[in-house]
Write a protein that holds these residues in place. Structure first.
Motif, short mmCIF file in Angstrom:
data_model
loop_
_atom_site.label_atom_id
_atom_site.label_comp_id
_atom_site.label_asym_id
_atom_site.label_seq_id
_atom_site.Cartn_x
_atom_site.Cartn_y
_atom_site.Cartn_z
N UNK A 63 11.54 -38.57 1.78
CA UNK A 63 10.82 -38.30 1.49
C UNK A 63 11.15 -39.18 0.12
N UNK A 86 3.46 -24.82 -6.67
CA UNK A 86 4.93 -24.53 -6.72
C UNK A 86 6.16 -25.00 -7.26
N UNK A 87 6.72 -24.23 -7.58
CA UNK A 87 7.57 -24.54 -8.13
C UNK A 87 9.25 -24.56 -7.42
N UNK A 88 9.36 -25.65 -5.84
CA UNK A 88 10.84 -25.87 -5.98
C UNK A 88 12.36 -25.16 -6.34
N UNK A 108 1.50 -30.29 -1.16
CA UNK A 108 2.58 -30.57 -1.08
C UNK A 108 3.94 -31.13 -0.98
N UNK A 110 6.15 -33.19 -3.14
CA UNK A 110 7.72 -33.13 -4.23
C UNK A 110 6.97 -34.36 -5.45
#
Lengths: 121, 263
Positions: A63, A86-88, A108, A110
């Protein structure tokens, strides 16, 4: 002041093959001579932004990520969470001094949050 | 100890920690982007607390087991069993192996170099330089970077400053329990390269296959477990600068399946 997109990054299963492809197609140059062994891509133009390539292994999902410059990575991560992201990868300081975190937006996707070592608040 | 060949009839998750570790592993397997923080949010637990619980650095309270157990849709009977078992003061050596297996599953880290990278950060000579790590461990740069990504995502590695990386993966006892069978196989190859090198660091590598009585086997297992605890205590007490990373492998397991009744 704004929060500019400073860099793009391609997550690739075969980084060498990918960089060879773009090198031949666009003449982009790759330099991995840094403490992370990171493939930094120079497009050779003063316009637009440069990028990089990160390895994800043969089972990863390729990606493209954008990296946005922020003045406070931890605060931006917290705000992203409050907004539904959200924290990845929580904030990390890279060997060259840049600070970086990866979050997921509401789709979703990143996104990189980065504070270059040269940035002063 | 790496007793992956088990004939014990104990259920695979007789401790609540393993349940969480396995659930996390399943979620990570389904979604490579799934993180410890996401799991903590789902369970309504602070992520640092969850990290400590999964690493065995914090005990579960009855209230936590009950709340999390309901969140995971466990039956009331199973929740009660977990509360009772969590109160037991000691574990059998077989359940310790099961805990190790589920930890491996939870980490989803079958490659030995993940653990080695974490241990390298404890060396006084450690350099936060992926090219250095690659050379020291003889692992490709890309593999090191992928490992670092996984470790950071799971909250096991904290790149705290440009000069300091911190292993957040657990205490010495937990670290002894961290290798999977696949990692051990890969490390055997590494051992062949490094053990016996002229002028190399102290090392020992030996193995044997022996026939024993079951009662003797139990006594040997107890001695191995005692030795494992002593090593963990030694590691915890160790002071001064660390200058080498070792693989410590303790293995004692049956190799013959004598439970079959087929003729």
């Amino acid at each position: 002041m704004g929060q500019p997109v400073m860099q793009w990054q391609i997550l690739a299963r075969d980084p060498d093959k990918l960089t060879a492809f773009y090198g031949k197609l666009f003449g982009w140059r790759v330099n991995a001579d840094n403490p992370m062994g990171y493939r930094m891509v120079d497009t050779g133009s003063e316009r637009g932004i440069n990028g990089g390539v990160w390895p994800i292994g043969s089972e990863g999902h390729p990606l493209v990520q954008l990296f946005v410059e922020v003045t406070d990575v931890a605060a931006c991560v917290a705000q992203a969470e409050q907004l539904g992201g959200q924290v990845l990868i929580p904030p990390q300081v890279l060997p060259d001094g840049d600070e970086l975190a990866i979050v997921l937006d509401t789709e979703g996707l990143s996104l990189g949050l980065m504070k270059p070592r040269s940035v002063t608040v | 100890m790496k007793a992956h060949v088990l004939t014990d009839a104990a259920p695979p998750s007789d401790r609540f920690r393993r349940v969480l570790q396995e659930e996390l592993a399943r979620r990570c397997a389904r979604n490579p982007r799934y993180s410890l923080r996401a799991f903590a949010r789902y369970l309504s637990i602070d992520h640092s607390t969850l990290s400590q619980l999964l690493r065995g650095r914090r005990r579960f309270t009855s209230r936590t087991i009950e709340r999390v157990g309901k969140r995971l849709s466990l039956s009331p009977d199973m929740i009660t069993q977990f509360v009772d078992r969590e109160r037991e003061p000691t574990e059998s050596w077989t359940s310790r192996e099961l805990r190790q297996l589920s930890r491996d599953a939870a980490l989803s880290l079958a490659e030995w170099h993940h653990h080695a990278i974490l241990e390298l950060t404890r060396l006084a000579s450690f350099k936060p330089d992926v090219r250095w790590i690659s050379r020291v461990l003889d692992v490709p740069v890309d593999d090191v970077n992928m490992a670092i990504t996984r470790l950071a995502r799971l909250g096991l590695l904290d790149m705290r400053s440009r000069t300091t990386w911190v292993d957040a993966a657990g205490n010495a006892e937990a670290r002894i329990d961290t290798l999977s069978v696949r990692a051990i196989s890969a490390l055997a190859g590494r051992a062949r390269t490094l053990v016996g090198m002229q002028g190399g660091p102290p090392a020992h590598y030996s193995a044997t296959t022996v026939a024993v009585k079951t009662t003797t086997g139990r006594r040997i297992a107890e001695r191995v477990e005692q030795f494992r605890r002593e090593i963990a205590e030694l590691l915890e007490r160790e002071g001064g600068d660390r200058d080498q990373v070792y693989c410590l492998e303790l293995a004692f397991f049956p190799v013959a399946d004598l439970t079959t009744t087929e003729s």
